[in-house]
Motif scaffolding. Structure first.
Motif, PDB file in Angstrom:
ATOM      1  N   ARG A  75       0.848  -1.183   0.000  1.00 27.52           N
ATOM      2  CA  ARG A  75       0.000   0.000   0.000  1.00 27.52           C
ATOM      3  C   ARG A  75       0.888   1.238   0.000  1.00 27.52           C
ATOM      4  N   THR A  76       0.394   2.310  -0.600  1.00 26.42           N
ATOM      5  CA  THR A  76       1.171   3.540  -0.650  1.00 26.42           C
ATOM      6  C   THR A  76       1.308   4.140   0.746  1.00 26.42           C
ATOM      7  N   ILE A 125      -4.737  -4.079  -8.779  1.00 28.01           N
ATOM      8  CA  ILE A 125      -5.176  -3.471  -7.527  1.00 28.01           C
ATOM      9  C   ILE A 125      -6.228  -4.366  -6.882  1.00 28.01           C
ATOM     10  N   TYR A 170      -2.076  -2.654  -3.828  1.00 28.47           N
ATOM     11  CA  TYR A 170      -1.513  -2.850  -5.149  1.00 28.47           C
ATOM     12  C   TYR A 170      -0.646  -4.114  -5.149  1.00 28.47           C
ATOM     13  N   LYS A 183      -9.485  -3.940  -4.185  1.00 31.39           N
ATOM     14  CA  LYS A 183     -10.372  -3.032  -3.464  1.00 31.39           C
ATOM     15  C   LYS A 183     -11.266  -3.847  -2.544  1.00 31.39           C
ATOM     16  N   LYS A 203      -3.683   9.051  -2.296  1.00 33.45           N
ATOM     17  CA  LYS A 203      -5.043   9.291  -2.779  1.00 33.45           C
ATOM     18  C   LYS A 203      -5.993   8.139  -2.464  1.00 33.45           C
ATOM     19  N   HIS A 204      -5.469   6.916  -2.377  1.00 33.99           N
ATOM     20  CA  HIS A 204      -6.334   5.751  -2.153  1.00 33.99           C
ATOM     21  C   HIS A 204      -5.755   4.912  -1.018  1.00 33.99           C
ATOM     22  N   LYS A 246      -7.042   2.874   1.103  1.00 29.09           N
ATOM     23  CA  LYS A 246      -7.596   1.536   1.324  1.00 29.09           C
ATOM     24  C   LYS A 246      -7.326   0.589   0.158  1.00 29.09           C
ATOM     25  N   THR A 247      -6.667   1.076  -0.870  1.00 23.79           N
ATOM     26  CA  THR A 247      -6.382   0.241  -2.039  1.00 23.79           C
ATOM     27  C   THR A 247      -5.049  -0.474  -1.873  1.00 23.79           C
TER      28      THR A 247
END
Length: 215
Positions: free
Chosen positions: A110-111, A176, A143, A178, A137-138, A140-141
């Motif tokens: 995750r970022t 990704i 990668y 979600k 920006k995301h 909860k996403t």
């Protein structure tokens, strides 16, 4: 039935959508108390490809975390799908028979927000693969990136001519994940959207189905 043998190699690009039920993998980042340690059961995930199910192709995959921590995860997976000898009652028969075994090796992350404790990477290679961002920006996403290899046996016919044979493919994958729903047990139901790019070696035969009406 007439046949013409072909051997060929080509590049292939696929976009796949997968519904991915996960066990104990919702928190793929450092918690407030540090890096979590996963139990053996929490390191196992089950997944299934929703696109294959729309083609009436049963499939099931299993994935296992290489390490017992939930941060910067590496995982190996194996997926099997099969649909063979499906009866067809159409005059011009339609076939979609396929059996495939696929192995995946993925890195999940995750970022992270760049700050005083988490500085930005400066090296070219580090910046190229960095998960650190000035703006997340995301949050909860999840990668992932990795590699895959698969072997398939197929017999497919939608028009007058069909193709049957075997294929071996390999390449890289990126996607990704979600979260869709979180259960009280801590398990999650996630949507996995991925992109594969690689090569396929195919040994196939062209055939024409001849029934009694065409003889």
């Amino acid at each position: 039935m007439t046949k013409t043998t072909k051997n060929w190699l080509y590049a292939i690009f696929l976009i796949i959508a997968v519904l991915f039920p996960q066990i104990g993998k919702a928190q793929i980042f450092e918690s407030k108390t540090g890096v979590d340690t996963l139990t053996f059961a929490e390191r196992i995930s089950l997944r299934t490809n929703a696109v294959d199910w729309t083609l009436l192709t049963p499939n099931l995959g299993v994935e296992f975390d290489v390490k017992s921590t939930n941060w910067n995860r590496w995982a190996v997976g194996l997926t099997l799908k099969t649909k063979w000898n499906t009866p067809a009652t159409f005059k011009n028969r339609v076939f979609y028979n396929i059996t495939e075994v696929r192995a995946d090796f993925r890195n999940y992350w995750r970022t992270r927000q760049i700050n005083n404790k988490v500085p930005a990477h400066t090296g070219f290679i580090d910046r190229l693969f960095s998960c650190r961002r000035h703006v997340v920006k995301h949050p909860k996403t999840t990668y992932y990136r990795g590699a895959y290899m698969s072997f398939s046996d197929f017999s497919i016919k939608f028009g007058r001519e069909g193709h049957q044979g075997k294929a071996l493919s390999a390449g890289i994958t990126y996607g990704i994940i979600k979260p869709l729903y979180a259960f009280r047990t801590g398990n999650t139901l996630d949507l996995d959207l991925g992109f594969d790019a690689g090569f396929v070696a195919v040994n196939s035969e062209k055939f024409i189905y001849l029934n009694s009406a065409t003889l």
